[in-house]
Scaffold this active site. Sequence first.
Site, mmCIF file in Angstrom:
data_model
loop_
_atom_site.group_PDB
_atom_site.id
_atom_site.type_symbol
_atom_site.label_atom_id
_atom_site.label_comp_id
_atom_site.label_asym_id
_atom_site.label_seq_id
_atom_site.Cartn_x
_atom_site.Cartn_y
_atom_site.Cartn_z
ATOM 1 C CE LYS A 50 -4.170 -2.119 1.501
ATOM 2 N NZ LYS A 50 -5.395 -2.078 2.235
ATOM 3 C CB SER A 75 -8.875 -1.893 9.622
ATOM 4 O OG SER A 75 -8.385 -2.586 8.495
ATOM 5 N N GLY A 179 -8.088 -2.489 -4.758
ATOM 6 C CA GLY A 179 -7.024 -1.641 -5.313
ATOM 7 C C GLY A 179 -5.865 -2.448 -5.875
ATOM 8 C CD GLU A 201 -13.914 -11.940 -1.998
ATOM 9 O OE1 GLU A 201 -14.074 -10.731 -1.833
ATOM 10 O OE2 GLU A 201 -14.599 -12.605 -2.814
#
Length: 311
Positions: A50, A75, A179, A201
């Site tokens: 990120k 978070s 993203g 997932e």
Amino acid sequence: MYKENLIESHRRIKQYIHNTPVLTSQQLNKIAGVELFFKCENFQKMGAFKMRGATNAIMQLSEEQKQKGVVTHSSGNFAQALSLAAQSLGVKAYIVMPSTAPQVKKNAVLGYGGILIECEPTLAARNKTAQEVSQKEGATFVHPSNDMNVIIGQGTAAKELLEEQPDLDYIFTPVGGGGLIGGTALAALYFGENCKVIGGEPFECDDAYRSMISGKIESNTTTNTIADGLKTELGDKNFPIIKEHVEKIIRVTEEEIASAMQLIWERMKIVIEASSAVAFAALLKEKESFKGLKVGIVLSGGNVDLKKLPF
């Protein structure tokens, strides 16, 4: 258009990020029946991919916007990323975090100079608090995953991977807010040679899997997963990219995630977080379909609460 964006963004952020190593493991190749190339974003600054999107997003702001700072809600990993990216670029970062976020992640935000604001642990509360801060301070809101500058920034990890291994058949990534997989799909499209992208997932929050079937953004009613970085939902910027360019999404159980995480810790001697392990778990689950192929896996991060390991 996106190809140029990826090239420019990569050039722009290069001095602020690590070009992370690509590791291999003969043992894991044997177990999976494929040739594996792990893009180790757990070695990225602040411990996750990120950092790329956060840096790119801040660098695209006007001077006036930079002076007023940025705000986000997260978070954990994006909170840390925006704090560190902002600190590197001399910009203030206001970080809205749910009160239930791991203390280790709150401490990291403070350590990177972020201004921490806690809120109730609901998406509505996160949005509302971030909006209030934005109005009060004039700070620009940067979404953790549903922002084109963030998505393009995240895509630079797969761009680097493909520069090193241009003939990959597949790249697997975890799916949370969309993203990383959105950016990866664009990188695979422009820099791969017929390279397909697959998402992993958890069953416990499978909104992306359901969104791909229904053709519209679905929500989660529960998010009871050890993959704490994947509890968010897709957005209107990344979903169209995912819908068009991602091959499919494979769902995995909590046991499969923990087992894949443990395998990587044991065999590769590296620290990855549960969210990272989801992509590898997805490959292992359907390994028969990929026999003998070359597969890249983006290990998204390594920010682990060592007191709460699932094995």
